[in-house]
Design a protein around this motif. Sequence first.
Motif, PDB file in Angstrom:
ATOM      1  N   SER A 127       0.811  -1.212   0.000  1.00  0.00           N
ATOM      2  CA  SER A 127       0.000   0.000   0.000  1.00  0.00           C
ATOM      3  C   SER A 127       0.845   1.263   0.000  1.00  0.00           C
ATOM      4  CB  SER A 127      -0.932   0.015   1.215  1.00  0.00           C
ATOM      5  OG  SER A 127      -0.185  -0.024   2.415  1.00  0.00           O
ATOM      6  N   SER A 128       2.188   1.121   0.060  1.00  0.00           N
ATOM      7  CA  SER A 128       3.058   2.296   0.067  1.00  0.00           C
ATOM      8  C   SER A 128       2.989   3.010  -1.274  1.00  0.00           C
ATOM      9  CB  SER A 128       4.496   1.880   0.362  1.00  0.00           C
ATOM     10  OG  SER A 128       4.612   1.390   1.674  1.00  0.00           O
ATOM     11  N   ALA A 129       2.844   4.322  -1.228  1.00  0.00           N
ATOM     12  CA  ALA A 129       2.878   5.127  -2.438  1.00  0.00           C
ATOM     13  C   ALA A 129       4.335   5.475  -2.774  1.00  0.00           C
ATOM     14  CB  ALA A 129       2.055   6.394  -2.224  1.00  0.00           C
ATOM     15  N   ASP A 130       4.520   6.196  -3.865  1.00  0.00           N
ATOM     16  CA  ASP A 130       5.868   6.649  -4.209  1.00  0.00           C
ATOM     17  C   ASP A 130       6.397   7.547  -3.087  1.00  0.00           C
ATOM     18  OD1 ASP A 130       5.196   5.400  -6.531  1.00  0.00           O
ATOM     19  OD2 ASP A 130       5.234   7.204  -7.785  1.00  0.00           O
ATOM     20  N   ASP A 131       7.688   7.401  -2.766  1.00  0.00           N
ATOM     21  CA  ASP A 131       8.320   8.318  -1.818  1.00  0.00           C
ATOM     22  C   ASP A 131       9.732   8.599  -2.294  1.00  0.00           C
ATOM     23  OD1 ASP A 131       9.951   6.154  -1.030  1.00  0.00           O
ATOM     24  OD2 ASP A 131       8.542   5.564   0.541  1.00  0.00           O
ATOM     25  N   THR A 183       9.582   4.034  -5.697  1.00  0.00           N
ATOM     26  CA  THR A 183       8.209   4.145  -6.182  1.00  0.00           C
ATOM     27  C   THR A 183       7.389   2.981  -5.619  1.00  0.00           C
ATOM     28  OG1 THR A 183       8.630   2.780  -8.131  1.00  0.00           O
ATOM     29  CG2 THR A 183       9.045   5.155  -8.343  1.00  0.00           C
ATOM     30  N   GLY A 184       6.092   3.141  -5.630  1.00  0.00           N
ATOM     31  CA  GLY A 184       5.241   2.046  -5.176  1.00  0.00           C
ATOM     32  C   GLY A 184       5.429   0.808  -6.029  1.00  0.00           C
ATOM     33  N   ARG A 196       8.582  -0.952  -4.997  1.00  0.00           N
ATOM     34  CA  ARG A 196       8.419  -1.614  -3.713  1.00  0.00           C
ATOM     35  C   ARG A 196       7.599  -2.902  -3.873  1.00  0.00           C
ATOM     36  NH1 ARG A 196       9.790   1.287   1.010  1.00  0.00           N
ATOM     37  NH2 ARG A 196       9.615   3.279  -0.035  1.00  0.00           N
ATOM     38  N   ARG A 197       6.597  -2.882  -4.761  1.00  0.00           N
ATOM     39  CA  ARG A 197       5.845  -4.117  -5.018  1.00  0.00           C
ATOM     40  C   ARG A 197       6.764  -5.186  -5.588  1.00  0.00           C
ATOM     41  NH1 ARG A 197       1.738  -0.466  -6.079  1.00  0.00           N
ATOM     42  NH2 ARG A 197       2.360  -0.148  -8.241  1.00  0.00           N
TER      43      ARG A 197
END
Length: 295
Positions: A256-260, A264-265, A268-269
Motif C-alpha cells: 500500500s506504500s505510495a511513491d516516496d 516508487t510504489g 516496492r511491489r
Amino acid sequence: MKPPKFMYCDPDSVEEAVALKSRYGHDSLVLAGGQSLMPMLNMRLANPDVLIDINRVAALQQITRDGDVLEVGAGVRQSVLESDPAVAAAVPLLGLAIPFIGHIENRHRGTVGGSIAHADAAAELPCAAVTLDATVVLHGTAGRREVAARDFFEGFMTNCCAPDELVVAVRFPVTPAASGSAFVEHARRQGDFALAASAAVVALDAERRFTSVAVGVAGIAATPVRATVVQDALIGQAATAENIAAAAAAIGDTVSSADDMHATGAYRRHLAVTVVKRAITAAVENAAAVERNGS
C-alpha cells in the motif's frame, strides 16, 4: 543540534515507571536505548515535558523461558538476542533478523522494547514479532495485559499503548525443532531501514510439502504485514521453486506504500515479491539442513 528542555526521571522499578507514565501521560516519553528517540529529540521532532529513562529497571533486562514461550524483557539489548545461543536455539528467526538492524553500535544500545514500541513499519523486530505470532506485554495502572503483535501495531509509528502503559516484555513462541527460519532484507545501504524485508518460518513433511508456513513483510505498508495470502497458497504444496514463486507473487497486491523519496510504489511491489520468495526459499533450505543434522 540540541534537545529541548525536559524533566528527567530515572525510575528503578516497573511500578515507579508506570506511576510516572500515569502522572504525565502524553507529555512524557520513555527512553530505552535511545537510538530513535535521541535523534528525534535533537531535531526537535519530539518535545516531551518529561523523559522517563528505564535503563535502571533491572526487571526489564531479563530473558526467561517458560515452556514453549521465550519472554524477552523490553530493556534487553538487541545485540544480546543476536549473540545468545539460548535465544538462537529457541527462536532462530530473532538471531537471523537482528544483524539487519542498523549497525553493531546501534544494536549494543538499542533495546527490544524500544524497537517494538517505536513501531516503525520497516523495522526488523516488529516484522519478526508479527511473523512469529508474538505477544507484547504492557504494564499500566490497571495491571499487566498482553496484546498480539499483529494487533499492537495500529498504523505508521503508532501502537495501542495507553498513555499510562509501558511495554515491559515481548513473548515469542518457541519455534518447533524441525522448522526452518530465514530473514531477507533489501535496503539502499547497509544499516538503512529496509525498502522491503521478509521473515519466514516453515516446516515440511517427509515428501517436502509445506505443513506450516509463517511469512511477514516489512516496509510495504503502514504496519508490518502478515502475508496470509502467501501462507494459504503454500500449505500442502510441494516446496518447489515454481510453487514458492507463484505464491510470493500474491504479496504484490498487499503493498500500500505510495511513491516516496526512496522508491516508487511499483518498485516496492517488485521488491516485496522478491524478498518474500527469497525468504521462503532460504527457510526451506534451512529446514532441510536441520533435518540433515538431526536436530
